[in-house]
Design an enzyme around this catalytic site. Sequence first.
Site, mmCIF file in Angstrom:
data_model
loop_
_atom_site.group_PDB
_atom_site.id
_atom_site.type_symbol
_atom_site.label_atom_id
_atom_site.label_comp_id
_atom_site.label_asym_id
_atom_site.label_seq_id
_atom_site.Cartn_x
_atom_site.Cartn_y
_atom_site.Cartn_z
ATOM 1 N N ALA A 66 1.048 6.397 7.444
ATOM 2 C CA ALA A 66 0.711 6.872 6.102
ATOM 3 C C ALA A 66 0.031 5.725 5.354
ATOM 4 C CB ALA A 66 1.974 7.299 5.376
ATOM 5 N N GLY A 111 3.584 6.792 10.793
ATOM 6 C CA GLY A 111 3.162 8.193 10.824
ATOM 7 C C GLY A 111 2.145 8.481 11.914
ATOM 8 N N GLU A 114 4.141 8.992 14.945
ATOM 9 C CA GLU A 114 4.811 10.299 14.788
ATOM 10 C C GLU A 114 3.842 11.456 15.036
ATOM 11 O OE1 GLU A 114 6.290 8.705 10.926
ATOM 12 O OE2 GLU A 114 8.114 9.774 11.469
ATOM 13 N N GLU A 134 8.409 1.120 9.931
ATOM 14 C CA GLU A 134 8.764 1.450 8.541
ATOM 15 C C GLU A 134 9.860 0.559 7.973
ATOM 16 O OE1 GLU A 134 8.276 3.687 10.952
ATOM 17 O OE2 GLU A 134 7.082 5.366 10.213
HETATM 18 C C1 HXC Z 1 -2.977 1.407 4.208
HETATM 19 C C2 HXC Z 1 -3.594 -0.024 5.887
HETATM 20 C C3 HXC Z 1 -2.583 0.482 6.733
HETATM 21 C C4 HXC Z 1 -1.751 1.521 6.222
HETATM 22 C C5 HXC Z 1 -3.643 -1.067 7.790
HETATM 23 N N1 HXC Z 1 -4.220 -0.972 6.583
HETATM 24 N N2 HXC Z 1 -2.627 -0.193 7.908
HETATM 25 N N3 HXC Z 1 -3.787 0.425 4.637
HETATM 26 N N4 HXC Z 1 -1.994 1.939 4.965
HETATM 27 N N5 HXC Z 1 -0.793 2.084 6.954
HETATM 28 C C6 HXC Z 1 -5.327 -1.760 6.060
HETATM 29 C C7 HXC Z 1 -4.881 -3.177 5.723
HETATM 30 O O1 HXC Z 1 -4.257 -3.208 4.442
HETATM 31 C C8 HXC Z 1 -6.216 -3.890 5.742
HETATM 32 O O2 HXC Z 1 -6.863 -3.636 4.529
HETATM 33 C C9 HXC Z 1 -6.970 -3.173 6.865
HETATM 34 O O3 HXC Z 1 -6.321 -1.921 7.063
HETATM 35 C C10 HXC Z 1 -6.919 -3.921 8.189
HETATM 36 O O4 HXC Z 1 -5.564 -4.215 8.480
HETATM 37 P P1 HXC Z 1 -5.031 -5.703 8.713
HETATM 38 O O5 HXC Z 1 -3.570 -5.702 8.413
HETATM 39 O O6 HXC Z 1 -5.851 -6.709 7.980
HETATM 40 O O7 HXC Z 1 -5.284 -5.856 10.282
HETATM 41 P P2 HXC Z 1 -4.393 -6.569 11.379
HETATM 42 O O8 HXC Z 1 -3.925 -7.911 10.914
HETATM 43 O O9 HXC Z 1 -5.167 -6.500 12.638
HETATM 44 O O10 HXC Z 1 -3.096 -5.644 11.523
HETATM 45 C C11 HXC Z 1 -3.240 -4.295 11.893
HETATM 46 C C12 HXC Z 1 -1.881 -3.579 11.707
HETATM 47 C C13 HXC Z 1 -1.400 -3.817 10.258
HETATM 48 C C14 HXC Z 1 -0.858 -4.111 12.700
HETATM 49 C C15 HXC Z 1 -2.145 -2.080 11.979
HETATM 50 O O11 HXC Z 1 -2.437 -3.439 9.352
HETATM 51 C C16 HXC Z 1 -0.162 -3.047 9.898
HETATM 52 O O12 HXC Z 1 0.949 -3.476 10.206
HETATM 53 N N6 HXC Z 1 -0.337 -1.957 9.184
HETATM 54 C C17 HXC Z 1 0.766 -1.180 8.633
HETATM 55 C C18 HXC Z 1 1.404 -0.329 9.689
HETATM 56 C C19 HXC Z 1 2.607 0.405 9.131
HETATM 57 O O13 HXC Z 1 3.539 -0.207 8.581
HETATM 58 N N7 HXC Z 1 2.617 1.709 9.239
HETATM 59 C C20 HXC Z 1 3.669 2.573 8.694
HETATM 60 C C21 HXC Z 1 3.273 3.082 7.339
HETATM 61 S S1 HXC Z 1 4.575 4.000 6.600
HETATM 62 P P3 HXC Z 1 -7.601 -4.813 3.710
HETATM 63 O O14 HXC Z 1 -7.985 -4.135 2.428
HETATM 64 O O15 HXC Z 1 -6.615 -5.926 3.569
HETATM 65 O O16 HXC Z 1 -8.763 -5.153 4.614
HETATM 66 C C22 HXC Z 1 4.493 5.487 7.341
HETATM 67 C C23 HXC Z 1 5.508 6.474 6.895
HETATM 68 C C24 HXC Z 1 5.134 7.880 7.268
HETATM 69 O O17 HXC Z 1 3.674 5.749 8.159
HETATM 70 C C25 HXC Z 1 5.986 8.870 6.535
HETATM 71 C C26 HXC Z 1 5.642 9.074 5.106
HETATM 72 C C27 HXC Z 1 6.417 10.180 4.434
#
Ligand code: HXC
Length: 258
Positions: A66, A111, A114, A134
Amino acid sequence: MDTGNEHITVEKKKEIGIITINRLEARNALNRKMLHELGDTLTCLENDLQIRVVIITGNKDFCAGADIKEMNEIKPEEIESFCRWGHKVINQIENMGKPVIAAITGFALGGGCELAIACDIRIAGKAAKFGQPEVNLGLIPGFGGTQRLSRLVGIARAKEMILTGKIIDAKEAESIGLVNRVVKDEELMIAAEEMAQVIAQKAPIAVKMAKTLINENQEIERGLEKEINLFAQCFATRDRPEGINAFLEKRKPEFKGI
Ligand code: HXC
């Protein structure tokens, strides 16, 4: 096929419908508009009599979950309906009357993981990576992961992934049964389309009934409802803004358990 969508594109190759998630700047993270587009696209393909199998893939990455930035702007009192809406779209995949194959490239996290595990079959490129991170945000999986992951890989592996938030590679994902098969990255779509073609040649009603019956065995509804409830409770804690702000500020979170 022009759907007017911004981030969810669809291509039809005879009996196969290929959905591609395309939001490169955020690693294909799903915002509300994309969830809407994905739901509409799935409905279109469900109703399209020519389509017998659907493939979901992503441009470079599968999906990083998400949209964390957008989620941070949702008020705690609104989060339950967001989570419920996400469930509705993900359930559409599971309940679709046609098989859905996930062709996974790059990251499939939160997500995104998922979304992949709600599909019927998963094929991954060698460089694919999976995780339910998460807990790093002060949250739990909220698109069905607490229920579907354990059914797929067993309770011990699911707990390890969800409680540690660790990211695993495609080889490990295959070894624990999270993906059906790993192929060379450049051969991912060939492999997915080949499998889709095999299924598309079978009797569609038999395929649909087999899928329905296998899913019937899962008895998942009660757990999914509870997940929505507990996700909303986590979202209301102070650890959640700490976790999300830490991600956005690219620092380690300091969780207090409140
Ligand atoms: C918004 C995201 C994002 C996300 C990455 N980005 N994942 N933006 N939501 N889920 C953005 C980063 O902020 C960044 O933006 C750009 O994408 C590139 O990511 P980086 O982090 O700079 O790249 P890298 O270092 O290679 O790492 C990649 C990554 C990391 C491992 C995928 O981005 C990461 O850990 N992302 C989050 C993953 C996560 O926690 N997902 C779960 C979300 S909660 P900028 O602007 O800085 O360039 C969820 C709940 C679902 O899914 C249920 C809801 C009800």
